[in-house]
Design a protein around this motif. Structure first.
Motif, mmCIF file in Angstrom:
data_model
loop_
_atom_site.group_PDB
_atom_site.id
_atom_site.type_symbol
_atom_site.label_atom_id
_atom_site.label_comp_id
_atom_site.label_asym_id
_atom_site.label_seq_id
_atom_site.Cartn_x
_atom_site.Cartn_y
_atom_site.Cartn_z
ATOM 1 N N LEU A 1 -3.732 4.804 11.422
ATOM 2 C CA LEU A 1 -2.458 5.517 11.539
ATOM 3 C C LEU A 1 -2.421 6.742 10.644
ATOM 4 O O LEU A 1 -1.891 7.782 11.017
ATOM 5 N N ILE A 2 -2.982 6.616 9.449
ATOM 6 C CA ILE A 2 -2.925 7.769 8.550
ATOM 7 C C ILE A 2 -4.142 8.677 8.692
ATOM 8 O O ILE A 2 -4.143 9.777 8.189
ATOM 9 N N ALA A 3 -5.161 8.227 9.409
ATOM 10 C CA ALA A 3 -6.312 9.098 9.681
ATOM 11 C C ALA A 3 -6.676 8.966 11.147
ATOM 12 O O ALA A 3 -7.664 8.343 11.487
ATOM 13 N N PRO A 4 -5.861 9.529 12.033
ATOM 14 C CA PRO A 4 -5.978 9.241 13.453
ATOM 15 C C PRO A 4 -7.265 9.762 14.106
ATOM 16 O O PRO A 4 -7.520 9.441 15.252
ATOM 17 N N VAL A 5 -8.040 10.544 13.376
ATOM 18 C CA VAL A 5 -9.254 11.097 13.972
ATOM 19 C C VAL A 5 -10.283 9.999 14.228
ATOM 20 O O VAL A 5 -11.010 10.012 15.214
ATOM 21 N N VAL A 6 -10.330 9.029 13.301
ATOM 22 C CA VAL A 6 -11.341 7.979 13.416
ATOM 23 C C VAL A 6 -10.963 7.037 14.554
ATOM 24 O O VAL A 6 -9.837 6.569 14.647
ATOM 25 N N GLU A 7 -11.912 6.746 15.396
ATOM 26 C CA GLU A 7 -11.665 5.863 16.527
ATOM 27 C C GLU A 7 -11.826 4.416 16.048
ATOM 28 O O GLU A 7 -12.813 4.058 15.425
ATOM 29 N N ASN A 8 -10.824 3.613 16.327
ATOM 30 C CA ASN A 8 -10.924 2.209 15.894
ATOM 31 C C ASN A 8 -10.573 1.267 17.027
ATOM 32 O O ASN A 8 -9.742 1.568 17.853
ATOM 33 N N THR A 9 -11.183 0.119 17.006
ATOM 34 C CA THR A 9 -10.865 -0.894 18.006
ATOM 35 C C THR A 9 -10.528 -2.191 17.303
ATOM 36 O O THR A 9 -10.834 -2.359 16.125
ATOM 37 N N ILE A 10 -9.935 -3.110 18.043
ATOM 38 C CA ILE A 10 -9.508 -4.364 17.427
ATOM 39 C C ILE A 10 -10.695 -5.258 17.111
ATOM 40 O O ILE A 10 -10.772 -5.858 16.057
ATOM 41 N N LYS A 11 -11.666 -5.317 18.005
ATOM 42 C CA LYS A 11 -12.772 -6.249 17.749
ATOM 43 C C LYS A 11 -14.016 -5.529 17.268
ATOM 44 O O LYS A 11 -14.334 -4.482 17.767
ATOM 45 N N LEU B 1 -6.942 -9.737 8.226
ATOM 46 C CA LEU B 1 -6.531 -8.754 7.233
ATOM 47 C C LEU B 1 -7.324 -7.454 7.412
ATOM 48 O O LEU B 1 -6.781 -6.355 7.305
ATOM 49 N N MET B 2 -8.615 -7.592 7.732
ATOM 50 C CA MET B 2 -9.426 -6.391 7.953
ATOM 51 C C MET B 2 -8.911 -5.616 9.161
ATOM 52 O O MET B 2 -8.858 -4.384 9.152
ATOM 53 N N ASP B 3 -8.520 -6.353 10.214
ATOM 54 C CA ASP B 3 -7.951 -5.702 11.392
ATOM 55 C C ASP B 3 -6.689 -4.927 11.035
ATOM 56 O O ASP B 3 -6.493 -3.794 11.486
ATOM 57 N N ALA B 4 -5.837 -5.569 10.221
ATOM 58 C CA ALA B 4 -4.573 -4.925 9.854
ATOM 59 C C ALA B 4 -4.844 -3.664 9.039
ATOM 60 O O ALA B 4 -4.201 -2.631 9.236
ATOM 61 N N ARG B 5 -5.820 -3.750 8.141
ATOM 62 C CA ARG B 5 -6.143 -2.576 7.322
ATOM 63 C C ARG B 5 -6.725 -1.468 8.192
ATOM 64 O O ARG B 5 -6.418 -0.293 7.999
ATOM 65 N N THR B 6 -7.589 -1.850 9.140
ATOM 66 C CA THR B 6 -8.164 -0.855 10.040
ATOM 67 C C THR B 6 -7.057 -0.145 10.810
ATOM 68 O O THR B 6 -7.057 1.078 10.950
ATOM 69 N N PHE B 7 -6.107 -0.952 11.302
ATOM 70 C CA PHE B 7 -4.995 -0.379 12.050
ATOM 71 C C PHE B 7 -4.204 0.581 11.161
ATOM 72 O O PHE B 7 -3.916 1.713 11.556
ATOM 73 N N ALA B 8 -3.871 0.124 9.939
ATOM 74 C CA ALA B 8 -3.092 0.962 9.024
ATOM 75 C C ALA B 8 -3.836 2.263 8.721
ATOM 76 O O ALA B 8 -3.247 3.340 8.744
ATOM 77 N N SER C 1 0.841 -1.176 0.000
ATOM 78 C CA SER C 1 0.000 0.000 0.000
ATOM 79 C C SER C 1 0.891 1.247 0.000
ATOM 80 O O SER C 1 2.065 1.163 -0.325
ATOM 81 N N THR C 2 0.372 2.359 0.413
ATOM 82 C CA THR C 2 1.131 3.603 0.348
ATOM 83 C C THR C 2 2.230 3.700 1.421
ATOM 84 O O THR C 2 2.075 3.168 2.516
ATOM 85 N N THR C 3 3.323 4.364 1.081
ATOM 86 C CA THR C 3 4.434 4.544 2.025
ATOM 87 C C THR C 3 4.021 5.382 3.224
ATOM 88 O O THR C 3 4.650 5.330 4.269
ATOM 89 N N LYS C 4 2.988 6.184 3.036
ATOM 90 C CA LYS C 4 2.476 7.013 4.135
ATOM 91 C C LYS C 4 2.235 6.170 5.389
ATOM 92 O O LYS C 4 2.489 6.591 6.507
ATOM 93 N N ILE C 5 1.757 4.936 5.150
ATOM 94 C CA ILE C 5 1.446 4.063 6.286
ATOM 95 C C ILE C 5 2.721 3.729 7.068
ATOM 96 O O ILE C 5 2.741 3.799 8.293
ATOM 97 N N ARG C 6 3.780 3.394 6.356
ATOM 98 C CA ARG C 6 5.027 3.033 7.050
ATOM 99 C C ARG C 6 5.584 4.212 7.836
ATOM 100 O O ARG C 6 6.099 4.049 8.931
ATOM 101 N N LYS C 7 5.501 5.389 7.249
ATOM 102 C CA LYS C 7 5.977 6.574 7.972
ATOM 103 C C LYS C 7 5.159 6.775 9.237
ATOM 104 O O LYS C 7 5.694 7.018 10.317
ATOM 105 N N ALA C 8 3.836 6.644 9.093
ATOM 106 C CA ALA C 8 2.958 6.836 10.246
ATOM 107 C C ALA C 8 3.218 5.765 11.304
ATOM 108 O O ALA C 8 3.136 6.021 12.505
ATOM 109 N N GLN C 9 3.560 4.556 10.836
ATOM 110 C CA GLN C 9 3.846 3.460 11.765
ATOM 111 C C GLN C 9 5.082 3.802 12.595
ATOM 112 O O GLN C 9 5.133 3.564 13.806
ATOM 113 N N LEU C 10 6.090 4.372 11.933
ATOM 114 C CA LEU C 10 7.317 4.757 12.622
ATOM 115 C C LEU C 10 7.022 5.828 13.674
ATOM 116 O O LEU C 10 7.488 5.752 14.807
ATOM 117 N N VAL C 11 6.212 6.806 13.305
ATOM 118 C CA VAL C 11 5.851 7.856 14.252
ATOM 119 C C VAL C 11 5.107 7.254 15.442
ATOM 120 O O VAL C 11 5.418 7.529 16.601
#
Lengths: 96, 336
Positions: B326-336, B316-323, B85-95
């Motif tokens: 990271l790039i849209a931190p306003v949205v509240e997300n949970t694992i389950k 996979l859906m969980d991983a995408r939600t997490f990713a 996917s986009t590199t933006k995600i990796r940068k956000a992951q590092l932050v």
């Protein structure tokens, strides 16, 4: 869908090529001139065109039958028959 | 489908645009052909061979090639060199790994894992009247650990890392102690062990975790995350590994599959080999476990976000939600 391909091809070269095309499409050889497996509609169409190009339409015979899972379930298999789960893509892992 | 290449000397190469697998035998070599698009992944154990053309064919058809060592642990994989996917995600992951967002997620993953342990024991408790007292005690202890983890506060992950690992470890110990007690006498075990496993249960569990690890790594790549940009957990080289962070909520899949195989008496002496200083899973054992694990993660469905999904898809859906979080931190997300 489940697809059966049965053929009678006179020329060796054409027969070998058709057999190869069937295998490449993802069918399994269940008997010398019979292939069986699960294909999408598109895959079935392109295999049909491929075979059409390879065979001699004046002499050879090829049948391509679709079959539903239900019908396969009712099929009787005797002797050294193929694995129903393999041809319906239900086997998720093969071990070598 | 997955191809598991385990036989010593087996060779995977390309013939007529298909994978050909050659397995040497005393008399003659057995050959099988498989259409490339029917194959989803190739799992190669040590002592087997692969041609570069086979790698190329695999890359062209998005087939995942995984190399594993004897106990099922992945040692590497071949994957096309495009990002998921986009590199933006990796940068956000590092932050995120360096701020409070990381703390929030790490806590959430570990809490989910501990909660899974509690729920699993509670589930087993229903049909095990004779063990109620023992199980209730363990549930109580693990629930206390859950609360302690919940209360951990920190600005960065390293603030809470040591305490968190300690609590997590204690919970794991109590949990496996409970599982062991519920098994038949001959299969009970004293804690976790690996390289080699000290008993059949651990041999199965190590292999199952290995498969799960491969699956999680693949999921992270697909979601555009970096598997090596970890927050909390370290791999064997003492490097932080994101796979070991993200795997936590899903360890229960491996544990459930293995425990069920043992409690349903599907496992027997013929599935493991006694090796120097321990036990190892043999070909039959691997087949039993791989089939059960695939059924559980790829076939059986669970109700997830209003739809019937396989556990693999849910992951996979969980991983995408997490990713995405990271790039849209306003949205509240949970694992389950």
């Amino acid at each position: 869908m489940i697809v059966w391909v049965l053929y009678d091809i006179e020329e060796d070269k054409a027969r070998t090529k058709i057999a190869k095309a069937c295998k490449q499409a993802g069918l399994y050889r269940v008997q010398y001139s019979v292939f069986l497996g699960t294909l999408t509609t598109n895959e079935k169409d392109s295999l049909t065109l491929q075979i059409k190009g390879l065979m001699d339409e004046d002499r050879d015979k090829v049948y391509i039958f679709p079959m539903s899972k239900d019908e396969l379930r009712q099929t009787e298999l005797l002797g050294q028959a193929f694995d129903k789960k393999l041809v319906t893509d239900e086997i998720k892992a093969l071990f070598y | 489908m997955q191809l598991h290449i385990n036989t010593y000397g087996a060779y995977v190469h390309v013939k007529d645009q298909m994978f050909e697998i050659r397995v040497p035998d005393e008399k003659k070599t057995a050959k099988s052909h498989l259409a490339a698009h029917k194959v989803k992944s190739i799992i190669m154990a040590t002592g087997t061979a692969l041609s570069t053309d086979a790698i190329k064919l695999a890359m062209m058809h998005n087939v995942d090639i995984l190399f594993i060592e004897q106990y099922g642990k992945p040692i590497g994989r071949v994957w096309h060199s495009k990002l998921g996917s986009t590199t933006k995600i990796r940068k956000a992951q590092l932050v995120a790994s360096m701020n409070v967002t990381g703390v929030k997620w790490v806590k959430e993953w570990v809490l989910t894992k501990v909660d899974n342990q509690i729920q699993f024991i509670k589930d087993l408790r229903k049909h095990r009247k004779q063990h109620h007292e023992f199980m209730d005690e363990k549930i109580g202890q693990i629930e206390n650990l859950y609360l302690s983890i919940q209360e951990l506060q920190g600005e960065v992950v390293s603030d809470i890392a040591d305490t968190l690992r300690g609590l997590e470890g204690t919970s794991g110990r109590l949990y496996f102690e409970t599982l062991s007690k519920l098994l038949a006498k001959e299969y009970q075990f004293a804690g976790r062990s690996s390289r080699p496993a000290q008993n059949p249960f651990n041999a199965f569990l190590n292999y199952a975790y290995g498969m799960l690890y491969g699956k999680v790594e693949r999921t992270l790549i697909l979601a555009g995350l970096d598997p090596y940009l970890g927050f909390l957990h370290r791999d064997d080289y003492n490097q932080l590994s994101f796979v070991f962070d993200f795997i936590e909520p899903y360890r229960i899949y491996a544990e459930t599959v293995v425990f069920r195989l043992f409690s349903a008496k599907k496992v027997n002496q013929g599935h493991t080999d006694k090796i120097t200083k321990g036990y190892s899973l043999n070909q039959e054992g691997k087949q039993l476990l791989v089939t059960a694990f695939n059924d559980y993660t790829e076939e059986a469905t669970i109700r997830y976000r209003g739809r019937n999904q396989t556990r693999s898809n849910a992951m996979l859906m969980d991983a995408r939600t997490f990713a995405n979080s990271l790039i849209a931190p306003v949205v509240e997300n949970t694992i389950k």
